[in-house]
Write an enzyme that holds these catalytic residues in place. Structure first.
Site: not given
Ligand code: FAD
Ligand code: SIN
Length: 547
Positions: A41, A48, A52, A290, A349, A384, A389-390
């Site tokens: 999008k 997100n 990370a 958490r 988060h 979680r 999550s990654l």
């Molecule tokens: P996302 O990375 O959120 O990607 C979703 C994608 O879908 C985006 O490109 C978005 O634009 C697109 N999209 C959404 N809806 C639509 C649609 N209808 N049509 C087209 N495109 C769409 N997790 C860890 O394991 N370790 C960490 O250290 C960690 N740190 C974090 C720090 C922060 C600040 C945040 C916000 C999260 C963190 N998390 C961490 C959580 C983790 O980053 C996410 O859960 C994970 O990256 C999600 O990945 P994803 O591919 O499922 O979704």
């Molecule tokens: C963090 O770095 O605190 C985020 C880690 C996570 O959401 O898994």
């Protein structure tokens, strides 16, 4: 019909780590005769995943203090027993392969002087097992490597068509409820397109933007979940929203930059303005799960205290080297960690719930898959474990590819009457809605309602208030079929998901993990890690397997 129609072997919606990794693996499989469409999008790298910080769990053989059984036990304990034991075990067992394959994709995890991988610690982990990139830029490091591979690898790039600024707005279901593809909306040209494929996967991420205060970027509005809700896919565990305890809380700003839990993992401690290190009485102190830390900070803030992270325990030089982005962002906001504490507060988060799936992303709808944060594999249960999550994104994406490459992925354009009727609604050119309301204002209302009533502490009264307020917003914005802008679609989707979270929170009357009901009788027993009593019908009682 004036609308464009296209066919592919697979449609991937979303370009976070789950979507990118799925695209790479699918393209590498050489089983996509009609190519892959990756639609996203916003810009390809906005998601997100990019933000990370802490890292990704690696249960690696070389890390001798660790083991699969320890990681499984930590995950289930943090999830208050509501995790699916088999899912947890499978993901843990596949962690070694996931990490090795990410490295093969070009991800450079941080190493020490002896060139050995560096493992860090976060809340509720019993050993150091979290790998990171660039200190505190893990998401950026992984995402960049995957984007580079997708765009530049000659065996991959020709198989993948990328649509940026393109939102999937509806799933194309046929009269037997099989998914045949999606309708997409290009927010720049305002054009709709009918996209067909034998396999569609939602890798659309979480829901953070539904709350006023969140660590998530602006794209995270629950869009994929809303599509699944509209299509009547099974959804699970939506009451479990994770509030990260330590987001940077600046006066006069609603934005919440994350201060990674690994900052506490490396030694920082929470302190209030009276100098009380208030987590010291808890079993795992500053590294309690958490939900526990977030509730305690919330309680401090509710008493009128200010809460800070004291990073002096880490040592200034180490902090600068280990957390360069956090150090820089603090400095840009006039917080010099060499002499200042970091002001923090909780923020929405992560969404533990989502579209109910198996590990390979299979949903309750034929041909529709969901992976990553949009999905609920039941890895996380009620809360979680950090950095799981990654790992789940990578393992699920891999299993998704394993599953779908066993079937025939020749594209097909199956248009029965039901599909045709859906397409028609988007193809008509004369009924574009003229907004007679302020979309930004309505989005802000949803965020306020959710933060104030469906946040860290909930009661039946607050949840009913939320539902009533959300219904009022619904009356203004009458849930239109076809919207005129990305913003309006996001509003539609946020509203749907907000109601789903609120209803789920209403139906779970006891406190467990991240879902805390102040009006629950069981809370008098355990505030620290509330829960364990009521289970949904479809949740196996894994808490009994590893207790
Ligand atoms: P996302 O990375 O959120 O990607 C979703 C994608 O879908 C985006 O490109 C978005 O634009 C697109 N999209 C959404 N809806 C639509 C649609 N209808 N049509 C087209 N495109 C769409 N997790 C860890 O394991 N370790 C960490 O250290 C960690 N740190 C974090 C720090 C922060 C600040 C945040 C916000 C999260 C963190 N998390 C961490 C959580 C983790 O980053 C996410 O859960 C994970 O990256 C999600 O990945 P994803 O591919 O499922 O979704
Ligand atoms: C963090 O770095 O605190 C985020 C880690 C996570 O959401 O898994």
């Amino acid at each position: 019909m004036p609308m464009k129609h296209s066919t592919y072997s697979a449609i991937i919606v979303g370009s976070g780590i789950a979507g990118l990794y799925a695209a790479i693996k699918l393209a590498q499989s050489s089983k996509v005769p009609d190519g892959i469409l990756l639609l996203t999008k916003s810009a390809l790298s906005e998601c997100n995943s990019r933000y990370a910080q802490g890292g990704i769990v690696g249960v690696l053989k070389e890390n001798t203090p660790d083991s699969i059984s320890l990681h499984v036990a930590d995950t289930i304990k943090a999830g208050c027993g509501l995790c699916d034991f088999n899912v947890v075990k499978f993901i843990s067992e596949n962690s070694q392969h996931a990490i090795e394959d990410l490295m093969a994709c070009g991800v450079n995890f941080d190493r020490n002087e002896e060139n050995k991988l560096n493992f860090t610690l976060e809340g509720a982990h019993s050993v150091r097992r979290i790998l990171h990139v660039g200190g505190d830029a893990t998401g950026y490091g992984i995402e960049k490597a995957l984007v580079d591979k997708l765009k530049n690898d000659k065996t991959i790039a020709p198989n993948v068509t990328i649509y940026e600024q393109t939102l999937a707005v509806e799933l194309l279901l046929d009269s037997h409820d099989n998914c045949r593809g999606v309708i997409s909306f290009n927010s720049a040209t305002k054009e709709y397109e009918a996209l067909y494929a034998p396999v569609t996967v939602l890798a659309t991420g979480g829901t953070g933007q539904i709350y006023k205060y969140t660590t998530n970027p602006s794209v995270t509005t629950g869009d994929g979940l809303a599509l699944a809700i509209k299509a009547h896919a099974k959804i699970k565990d939506m009451e479990f929203i994770q509030f990260h305890p330590t987001a940077l809380a600046l006066e006069n700003s609603d934005s919440r930059f994350l201060i990674s839990e690994s900052v506490r993992g490396e030694g920082a401690k929470l302190v209030n303005q009276n100098g009380e290190y208030f987590m010291q009485d808890f079993a795992q102190k500053d590294l309690a799960p958490r939900d526990v830390v977030a509730r305690e900070i919330y309680s401090q803030l509710s008493q009128g205290n200010k809460v800070f992270l004291d990073a002096s325990f880490i040592g200034i030089d180490k902090f600068k080297k280990r957390f360069p982005n956090i150090y820089k962002t603090c400095l840009e906001n006039n917080i010099d960690i060499t002499k200042d504490f970091i002001p923090v507060a909780p923020a929405a988060h992560y969404c533990m719930g989502g579209i109910k799936t198996e590990i390979n992303g299979k949903t309750s709808i034929n041909n529709l898959f969901a992976i990553g944060e949009a999905a609920c594999t039941s890895l996380h249960g009620a809360n979680r474990l950090a950095s799981n999550s990654l790992l789940e994104c990578v393992v699920s994406a891999y299993e998704f590819v394993n599953t779908v490459t066993k079937q025939d992925l020749h594209s097909s354009k199956i248009i029965d009457e039901t599909v045709l009727n859906t397409i028609k609604k988007y193809a008509e050119s004369d009924n574009l809605n003229i907004e007679d309301y302020d979309v930004t204002e309505l989005k802000a209302k949803i965020k306020n309602v959710m933060w104030n009533n469906v946040g860290i502490i909930r009661t039946e009264t607050s949840l009913l208030t939320a539902l009533s307020e959300l219904n009022k917003i619904n009356d203004v914005f009458d849930n239109k079929y076809r919207c005129s802008s990305l913003d309006e679609y996001e509003l539609r989707n946020m509203l749907l998901v907000a109601k789903c979270i609120t209803n789920a929170a209403l139906s779970r009357k006891e406190s467990v993990g991240a879902h805390f009901r102040a009006d629950s009788v069981s809370n008098t027993v355990s505030f620290e890690h509330a829960g364990h009593t009521q289970k949904s019908e479809d949740r196996p009682d894994d808490s009994k397997i590893i207790a």
